[in-house]
Write a protein that holds these residues in place. Structure first.
Motif, mmCIF file in Angstrom:
data_model
loop_
_atom_site.group_PDB
_atom_site.id
_atom_site.type_symbol
_atom_site.label_atom_id
_atom_site.label_comp_id
_atom_site.label_asym_id
_atom_site.label_seq_id
_atom_site.Cartn_x
_atom_site.Cartn_y
_atom_site.Cartn_z
ATOM 1 N N ALA A 164 0.824 -1.210 0.000
ATOM 2 C CA ALA A 164 0.000 0.000 0.000
ATOM 3 C C ALA A 164 0.858 1.259 0.000
ATOM 4 O O ALA A 164 0.555 2.234 -0.702
ATOM 5 N N GLU A 165 1.934 1.259 0.774
ATOM 6 C CA GLU A 165 2.780 2.456 0.831
ATOM 7 C C GLU A 165 3.465 2.735 -0.504
ATOM 8 O O GLU A 165 3.744 3.882 -0.840
ATOM 9 N N VAL B 142 2.050 2.128 -3.494
ATOM 10 C CA VAL B 142 1.006 2.729 -4.318
ATOM 11 C C VAL B 142 0.861 4.210 -3.978
ATOM 12 O O VAL B 142 0.778 5.073 -4.864
ATOM 13 N N GLN B 143 0.854 4.537 -2.697
ATOM 14 C CA GLN B 143 0.729 5.940 -2.262
ATOM 15 C C GLN B 143 1.940 6.752 -2.703
ATOM 16 O O GLN B 143 1.799 7.886 -3.154
ATOM 17 N N ARG C 146 1.616 7.562 -6.327
ATOM 18 C CA ARG C 146 0.578 8.583 -6.495
ATOM 19 C C ARG C 146 1.149 9.980 -6.193
ATOM 20 O O ARG C 146 0.935 10.932 -6.937
ATOM 21 N N GLU C 147 1.905 10.090 -5.101
ATOM 22 C CA GLU C 147 2.501 11.375 -4.727
ATOM 23 C C GLU C 147 3.538 11.825 -5.757
ATOM 24 O O GLU C 147 3.608 13.013 -6.099
#
Length: 108
Positions: free
Chosen positions: A80-81, A83-84, A87-88
């Motif tokens: 998950a981290e 993917v984030q 995105r950033e």
């Protein structure tokens, strides 16, 4: 082994091209693929603590001895981290290129 059943009566010659194709199909969906095999060995062939590396499987003097039972496909999504973080980075205008040690067919 026919239908994954055990016993000499269910053994059949392996169709390598069929299994390679099935592995490629599963891998093309980003799945990690394991071949599930089985064999019977006399107890004196191995001892506790033996390191059963590739030579143990591939250098059998009697020739091929494993029975392919089937394939297992495992999904291994990014954390998950990750993917984030992507995105950033995109939000900041950074072009992201993921580098992987995976096989080319699973690196989708």
């Amino acid at each position: 082994a026919k239908a994954g059943l055990l016993g000499e009566e269910y053994k059949e010659p392996i169709d390598r091209n069929y299994w390679i194709e099935q592995i490629a199909v599963l891998s093309s969906h980003g799945l990690r693929v394991l071949a599930l095999c089985r064999a019977s060995l006399p107890k004196d062939k191995i001892t506790p603590g033996d390191q059963l590396g590739p030579e143990f499987v591939n250098e059998n003097p009697e020739g091929p001895w494993l029975t392919l039972v089937g394939l297992c496909a495992i999904m291994d999504p990014p954390r998950a981290e990750c993917v984030q973080a992507i995105r950033e980075a995109h939000g900041a205008g950074v072009r992201v290129a993921m580098i992987t040690g995976d096989h080319k067919d699973t690196a989708v």
